[in-house]
Design a protein around this motif. Structure first.
Motif: not given
Length: 339
Positions: A245, A255, A257, A270
């Motif tokens: 990531i 990104t 999560a 994230a």
């Protein structure tokens, strides 16, 4: 944009740091507002889900208070602050600190919330209150099935309580616009990620799922702004997933999560964080019990993407269904002829 070296350093620092040291990127304003240096999750309706989510981040006396409440919520709702402090081996001041860590003004407010939640559960089905019972090796399958159903049902409700739908919307918008989507996970999380990849692929979204770190890092390095990387990890501490990531983030990708812990290292690196809740049982710890809530959240995300790409998704789904229709017909014909 941060360099890969800077992000790698940040990742190693985040993994080793205390989970109460920072707030995950992309978290909505007001979601984390604890007192005394502790995180508070003040969204959703389930106070017990909040306690479970925060339990791994608490230490010492505060953790004992949380464990006592989770072990018998109904008894906690009937207890005075002095009684709860004595039973947990703490002090009334510690109980007050615990309440503030959850975002409550004091014990009276927390007690009312617990009483309301346990009261609703008893009215809708008293069996749900027996979730905490340990499964014994001699239990009949009927009893085990009831325990699993109760635990999973509670985990679904807790997940719905914790989940920030605005974060799901942000994730869906990013995926709907993306030229490419990478999905990362290890072990059981890789299975969940693979299911999401298949769903997205069926509606025309260019998605790949990676469970090998080397291949995943190589793919992440080719992402660009506008692409999306989704990391799946119950604990949020799986180093390989965090590194993939971080690599995707260093290339400008959005990104996401999916984790059960809002203060985890994965959540911290994230842009968007989607939370799940778990209900562990004997022979099925948190990591395994997290699978169904993870699938529910990803199913919600998949539907949200399909809504935003309706024409493309409908056309792609029709074409892919037609492509495999002949094999289904052939199989049905073989079964019929052998009957």
């Amino acid at each position: 944009m941060a360099s890969r070296e800077e992000l790698t350093t940040a990742v190693h620092t985040a993994v080793s740091a205390s989970p109460v040291s920072s707030i995950p990127a992309g978290a909505p304003a007001g979601q984390f507002s604890g007192a005394d240096g502790f995180p508070a999750i003040v969204t959703g309706d389930s106070v017990l889900a909040k306690v479970r989510a925060q339990l791994p981040e608490l230490t010492g006396a505060l953790q004992r208070v949380a464990e006592l409440i989770l072990a018998d919520p109904a008894a906690a709702a009937r207890s005075t602050i002095v009684e709860l402090a004595e039973r947990s081996g703490t002090s009334p001041a510690t109980v007050t600190r615990f309440c503030r860590a959850l975002g409550f003004v004091g014990y009276a407010e927390l007690r009312l919330a617990i009483a309301g939640e346990t009261g609703r559960a008893s009215r809708t089905g008293g069996w749900t209150m027996d979730i905490g019972r340990e499964i014994q090796p001699t239990d009949p399958l009927e009893r085990v099935l009831g325990q699993i159903m109760a635990a999973d049902t509670q985990a679904m409700h807790d997940t719905a309580s914790l989940l920030d739908l605005s974060e799901v919307e942000r994730a869906a918008e990013a995926i709907a616009r993306a030229d490419r989507v990478d999905i990362y996970g290890a072990s059981g999380s890789a299975l969940v990620g693979g299911e999401m990849q298949f769903c997205l692929h069926r509606i025309g979204v260019a998605a790949w799922a990676w469970n090998d770190t080397h291949n995943g890092l190589a793919s992440a390095s080719l992402l660009k702004p506008g692409d999306v990387a989704l990391g799946v990890s119950h604990s949020g501490q799986t180093r390989e997933t965090i590194e993939m990531i971080a690599e995707a983030s260093s290339r400008g990708a959005t990104t996401i999560a999916l984790t059960s812990f809002p203060r985890s290292a994965l959540a911290e690196v994230a842009d968007i964080v989607m939370l799940t809740a778990t209900q562990a049982t004997t022979f099925r710890p948190d990591a395994l019990s997290a699978r169904h809530p993870q699938l529910v959240v990803l199913d919600l995300l998949y539907i949200a993407v399909a809504q935003r790409t309706h024409e493309r998704a409908h056309a792609a789904f029709s074409v892919t269904a037609q492509a495999v229709a002949g094999h289904k017909s052939a199989a049905s014909g073989k079964e019929a002829s052998s009957a």
